[in-house]
Design a protein around this motif. Structure first.
Motif, short mmCIF file in Angstrom:
data_model
loop_
_atom_site.label_atom_id
_atom_site.label_comp_id
_atom_site.label_asym_id
_atom_site.label_seq_id
_atom_site.Cartn_x
_atom_site.Cartn_y
_atom_site.Cartn_z
N LEU A 18 -2.55 28.22 68.68
CA LEU A 18 -1.26 28.23 69.35
C LEU A 18 -0.13 28.71 68.44
O LEU A 18 0.94 29.10 68.93
CB LEU A 18 -0.93 26.83 69.90
CG LEU A 18 -1.85 26.34 71.03
CD1 LEU A 18 -1.58 24.87 71.33
CD2 LEU A 18 -1.69 27.21 72.27
N ASP A 21 1.42 32.03 69.43
CA ASP A 21 2.51 32.10 70.40
C ASP A 21 3.86 32.00 69.70
O ASP A 21 4.84 32.63 70.13
CB ASP A 21 2.36 30.99 71.44
CG ASP A 21 1.11 31.17 72.27
OD1 ASP A 21 1.04 32.16 73.02
OD2 ASP A 21 0.19 30.34 72.15
N GLU A 24 4.50 35.46 68.06
CA GLU A 24 4.96 36.44 69.06
C GLU A 24 6.39 36.17 69.49
O GLU A 24 7.18 37.10 69.66
CB GLU A 24 4.01 36.47 70.27
CG GLU A 24 2.67 37.08 69.96
CD GLU A 24 2.78 38.48 69.36
OE1 GLU A 24 3.50 39.34 69.92
OE2 GLU A 24 2.16 38.70 68.30
N GLN A 40 10.79 26.43 76.65
CA GLN A 40 9.35 26.33 76.84
C GLN A 40 8.76 27.70 76.54
O GLN A 40 9.23 28.72 77.06
CB GLN A 40 9.00 25.91 78.27
CG GLN A 40 9.33 24.47 78.58
CD GLN A 40 8.70 23.48 77.63
OE1 GLN A 40 9.40 22.76 76.94
NE2 GLN A 40 7.39 23.45 77.57
N ILE A 41 7.73 27.74 75.73
CA ILE A 41 7.10 29.00 75.35
C ILE A 41 5.74 29.13 76.02
O ILE A 41 5.41 30.19 76.54
CB ILE A 41 6.98 29.10 73.82
CG1 ILE A 41 8.40 29.12 73.21
CG2 ILE A 41 6.18 30.33 73.41
CD1 ILE A 41 8.43 29.00 71.71
N LYS A 42 4.97 28.05 76.02
CA LYS A 42 3.65 28.08 76.65
C LYS A 42 3.37 26.70 77.24
O LYS A 42 2.75 25.85 76.61
CB LYS A 42 2.57 28.45 75.63
CG LYS A 42 1.20 28.66 76.24
CD LYS A 42 0.23 29.19 75.21
CE LYS A 42 -1.07 29.57 75.90
NZ LYS A 42 -2.01 30.16 74.93
N GLY A 43 3.84 26.49 78.45
CA GLY A 43 3.63 25.22 79.15
C GLY A 43 4.03 24.04 78.30
O GLY A 43 5.08 24.04 77.68
N ASP A 45 2.25 23.17 75.74
CA ASP A 45 1.57 23.37 74.46
C ASP A 45 2.47 23.86 73.33
O ASP A 45 2.24 23.55 72.17
CB ASP A 45 0.40 24.35 74.61
CG ASP A 45 -0.72 23.78 75.45
OD1 ASP A 45 -0.74 22.56 75.69
OD2 ASP A 45 -1.60 24.57 75.86
N VAL A 46 3.47 24.68 73.67
CA VAL A 46 4.35 25.25 72.66
C VAL A 46 5.78 25.28 73.20
O VAL A 46 6.02 25.80 74.29
CB VAL A 46 3.93 26.69 72.26
CG1 VAL A 46 4.84 27.23 71.15
CG2 VAL A 46 2.48 26.76 71.84
#
Length: 149
Positions: A18, A21, A24, A40-43, A45-46
């Motif tokens: 992760l 992410d 990026e 929020q970047i990934k739900g 998770d990040v």
């Protein structure tokens, strides 16, 4: 705990996929010009918490730790000193599952490390840390919250 330059974050993706992410996100966003807030970047998770935090001193700082998330902290406007103590050396303290945080009242860090802008520190669940020790009245900083895998 890992201390390195932001440019080297990609080298740690093998530790936690992760982190890619975050790499990026950093390629496409200028943290210095973004407004304070949560992103929020990934739900779940990040995520990024971009904050302006008030000064703490070595005397007023407090240790914290997290269970579910890794912190990638990046000072943006001035150097930042972090207190550190390994979790195994910290006393039992109440864990707040909603905030994924344990605060260790009255316990001072064993060590301190200072990072200039352009650097990052990665705190894992085994790392008790005391952020925001600065010489300025406040600091703008980025805290990426990345799910432990």
């Amino acid at each position: 705990m890992i201390i390195d330059t932001i440019d080297n974050l990609a080298k740690y993706v093998e530790m936690n996929p992760l982190f890619a992410d975050v790499v990026e996100f950093l390629k496409t966003h200028d943290l210095r010009t973004m407004g304070a807030g949560s992103y929020q970047i990934k739900g779940d998770d990040v995520a990024l918490k971009l904050q302006v935090a008030a000064q703490r001193t070595k005397e007023t700082c407090f240790l914290e730790s997290h269970v579910r998330m890794v912190d990638i902290q990046i000072p943006l406007t001035c150097e930042e000193t972090y207190g550190y103590s390994p979790l195994e050396d910290l006393p039992d303290a109440p864990y707040d599952a909603d905030k994924d945080m344990t605060i260790y009242e009255g316990v001072k860090p064993q060590e301190f490390v200072t990072l200039p802008t352009g650097m990052m520190v990665i705190f894992f669940p085994q790392d008790g840390h005391a952020p925001c020790v600065i010489d300025e009245p406040e600091i703008k900083k980025a805290i990426f919250k990345v799910k432990m895998i």
